[in-house]
Write a protein that holds these residues in place. Structure first.
Motif, short mmCIF file in Angstrom:
data_model
loop_
_atom_site.label_atom_id
_atom_site.label_comp_id
_atom_site.label_asym_id
_atom_site.label_seq_id
_atom_site.Cartn_x
_atom_site.Cartn_y
_atom_site.Cartn_z
N VAL A 18 25.08 33.51 37.64
CA VAL A 18 26.40 34.02 38.05
C VAL A 18 26.25 34.94 39.26
O VAL A 18 27.06 34.89 40.20
CB VAL A 18 27.10 34.73 36.88
CG1 VAL A 18 28.43 35.32 37.34
CG2 VAL A 18 27.32 33.77 35.72
N PHE A 24 27.89 34.55 42.95
CA PHE A 24 28.65 35.60 43.64
C PHE A 24 28.12 35.79 45.06
O PHE A 24 28.89 35.85 46.02
CB PHE A 24 28.56 36.92 42.88
CG PHE A 24 29.32 38.05 43.55
CD1 PHE A 24 30.62 38.33 43.19
CD2 PHE A 24 28.73 38.81 44.55
CE1 PHE A 24 31.33 39.34 43.82
CE2 PHE A 24 29.43 39.82 45.19
CZ PHE A 24 30.74 40.08 44.82
N VAL A 55 38.55 34.34 44.52
CA VAL A 55 37.27 33.95 43.93
C VAL A 55 36.34 35.15 43.75
O VAL A 55 35.87 35.44 42.65
CB VAL A 55 36.57 32.86 44.79
CG1 VAL A 55 35.25 32.44 44.13
CG2 VAL A 55 37.48 31.65 44.95
N LEU A 113 35.36 36.97 40.17
CA LEU A 113 33.96 36.69 39.84
C LEU A 113 33.16 37.98 39.70
O LEU A 113 32.29 38.11 38.82
CB LEU A 113 33.34 35.80 40.91
CG LEU A 113 31.90 35.33 40.67
CD1 LEU A 113 31.79 34.57 39.36
CD2 LEU A 113 31.44 34.46 41.84
N THR A 173 30.56 26.41 39.80
CA THR A 173 31.52 26.99 38.86
C THR A 173 31.86 26.00 37.76
O THR A 173 32.05 26.38 36.60
CB THR A 173 32.81 27.43 39.58
OG1 THR A 173 33.36 26.32 40.31
CG2 THR A 173 32.55 28.57 40.53
N ARG A 219 31.27 27.09 33.93
CA ARG A 219 32.45 27.35 33.10
C ARG A 219 32.32 26.74 31.71
O ARG A 219 33.07 27.09 30.80
CB ARG A 219 33.70 26.80 33.78
CG ARG A 219 33.90 25.30 33.68
CD ARG A 219 35.21 24.86 34.30
NE ARG A 219 35.41 23.42 34.18
CZ ARG A 219 35.95 22.83 33.13
NH1 ARG A 219 36.31 23.55 32.07
NH2 ARG A 219 36.13 21.53 33.11
N LEU A 224 35.91 30.81 34.69
CA LEU A 224 35.45 30.23 35.95
C LEU A 224 36.18 28.91 36.26
O LEU A 224 36.12 28.42 37.39
CB LEU A 224 33.95 29.97 35.90
CG LEU A 224 33.04 31.21 35.91
CD1 LEU A 224 31.59 30.79 35.88
CD2 LEU A 224 33.30 32.06 37.14
N LEU A 282 38.49 29.41 39.07
CA LEU A 282 37.78 29.55 40.34
C LEU A 282 37.33 28.18 40.84
O LEU A 282 37.32 27.93 42.06
CB LEU A 282 36.59 30.48 40.18
CG LEU A 282 36.84 31.86 39.56
CD1 LEU A 282 35.62 32.74 39.72
CD2 LEU A 282 38.07 32.51 40.15
#
Length: 418
Positions: free
Chosen positions: A289, A293, A332, A336, A389, A393, A401, A404
């Motif tokens: 994650v 980012f 996003v 996030l 994502t 997710r 997510l 996103l």
């Protein structure tokens, strides 16, 4: 505090150097404030009452307002760079930046929302001439001293004591160069390569084309940050002072009230340019994650860079670049970042959560100069982000997510069809 010494700006190169410093500082401050926002708690499950959640939501709105203005300041600073013929500068050192790249006393680091963070923000946004100590752990290594006598051909570092001091030096340098070369000789960059209200929707965002518009941009940055001379109540400095007072009052009523999660900024792996001790992520899912980012952050900078160096794009394509950058940030990166700060740092640090480090890869891969390749790379990157994502997710706890993923797919389609 002694009067801040004037900065020596006799050539365009020195002016560009100062504007690059200003761009990095605005960029760094924006990341500091975003990090503090990401660490805020958001539900009763995190131990807050309804009243406390309302208080935290109000504090978050103050941070959001300041962050938006920092984005505006970065855009205006980039307009100033473009106006005098320089390239946009969205690079910066990795955090923490502890008085090596910047003058003594100017240190930038990511700190969760707490008293130490607010005191650090107040120090960084303090008005010119105000004698104020930084927060614990940010002791200045010396006082600012002028390092140039104005006779060097190459740009050289100059020590400014406050952000306002830096911008006043830029303003005085512009005046000096206009006196020497005339406005047509100083403001040589294309106005159509600048950020304006029509695209980014800030009413204060105008192109810099002459000394008057340059001074107006600088005045806005200084007034929103430290305040109009002698009146800082509605500036960033005043807002952070009020936040600190409110935070201390809330903690006095309930010493157990903790508005922020136990978050530390953490890298997936330690960057080679970071000498300070930093946390690295030991949890594999958290690392994925955090990597996502950082990739979203990098792609945001790529879209912004292409906007400022666009050449050959249609008006509609320029609008797509601006919209993509804005949506990456707001739709996003913001959610996030908050998701990341709910995830564990790793088994070696039980109870500690991971925060985004806003990693800058060296060398940076932001300015994409060739139009056709730049658009291909941007579309490719957005597709990769959407795919990641979609993969993440499906993990328990990361279901948010999905939204996103939809946003990133839409952006990739916009870029591919522009």
């Amino acid at each position: 505090m002694a009067a801040e010494p004037p900065l020596g700006v006799e050539r365009r190169e020195e002016l560009v150097w100062l504007l690059v410093q200003a761009a990095e500082l605005e960029h760094g401050l924006m990341c500091e404030y975003l990090f503090a926002q990401f660490t805020l708690k958001r539900s009763r499950d995190e131990g807050l009452s309804d009243e406390q959640l309302a208080t935290v939501a109000a504090w978050e709105q103050v941070l959001i307002d300041v962050i938006k203005q920092e984005m505006l300041h970065l855009a205006l600073t980039t307009n100033l760079l473009t106006a005098i013929g320089a390239a946009p500068h969205l690079h910066r050192p990795n955090f923490p930046i502890l008085s090596r790249w910047y003058p003594p006393g100017v240190q930038i680091a990511l700190v969760r929302f707490e008293e130490r963070a607010l005191r650090h923000f107040i120090y960084l946004e303090r008005p010119e001439g105000m004698d104020l100590a930084d927060a614990e752990g940010f002791a200045a290594v010396g006082q600012a001293q002028p390092l140039t006598n104005g006779d060097e051909l190459m740009a050289v570092p100059e020590d400014y004591q406050t952000v306002g001091h830096l911008y006043r030096g830029i303003e005085q340098g512009l005046e000096r160069l206009v006196q020497r070369h005339g406005e047509d000789g100083v403001f040589i960059g294309p106005p159509n390569a600048q950020a304006t209200t029509e695209v980014f929707e800030w009413p204060e965002l105008t192109a810099v084309t002459d000394l008057a518009s340059a001074k107006a941009a600088i005045e806005l940055i200084v007034e929103q940050g430290e305040g109009a001379r002698g009146d800082w109540r509605n500036a960033h400095f005043g807002k952070f002072v009020a936040l600190l007072q409110a935070y201390r009052a809330a903690r006095a009523v309930d010493p157990a009230f903790e508005p922020a999660r136990p978050v530390e900024p953490a890298y997936v792996r330690r960057p080679p340019d970071v000498e300070a001790e930093v946390a690295t992520i030991g949890d594999p899912l958290t690392a994925l994650v955090a990597d996502l980012f950082n990739a979203v952050y990098e792609t945001t900078l790529q879209a912004l860079s292409r906007y400022f160096v666009h050449s050959g794009e249609t008006d509609d394509q320029v609008e797509v670049l601006a919209r993509t950058a804005k949506h990456l940030m707001n739709r996003v990166m913001r959610p996030l970042g908050s998701i990341l700060t709910t995830l564990p740092l790793g088994p070696e640090r039980p109870g500690v959560l991971a925060g985004p480090a806003f990693e800058i890869v060296q060398p940076s891969f932001y300015v994409l100069p060739h139009r056709q390749a730049a658009w291909r790379i941007l579309a490719e990157r957005l597709e990769e982000l959407a795919d990641r994502t979609e993969r993440l997710r499906q993990t328990t706890g990361l279901e948010p997510l999905a939204a996103l993923h939809t946003e990133l797919q839409s952006m990739a389609h916009d870029v591919q069809t522009a």
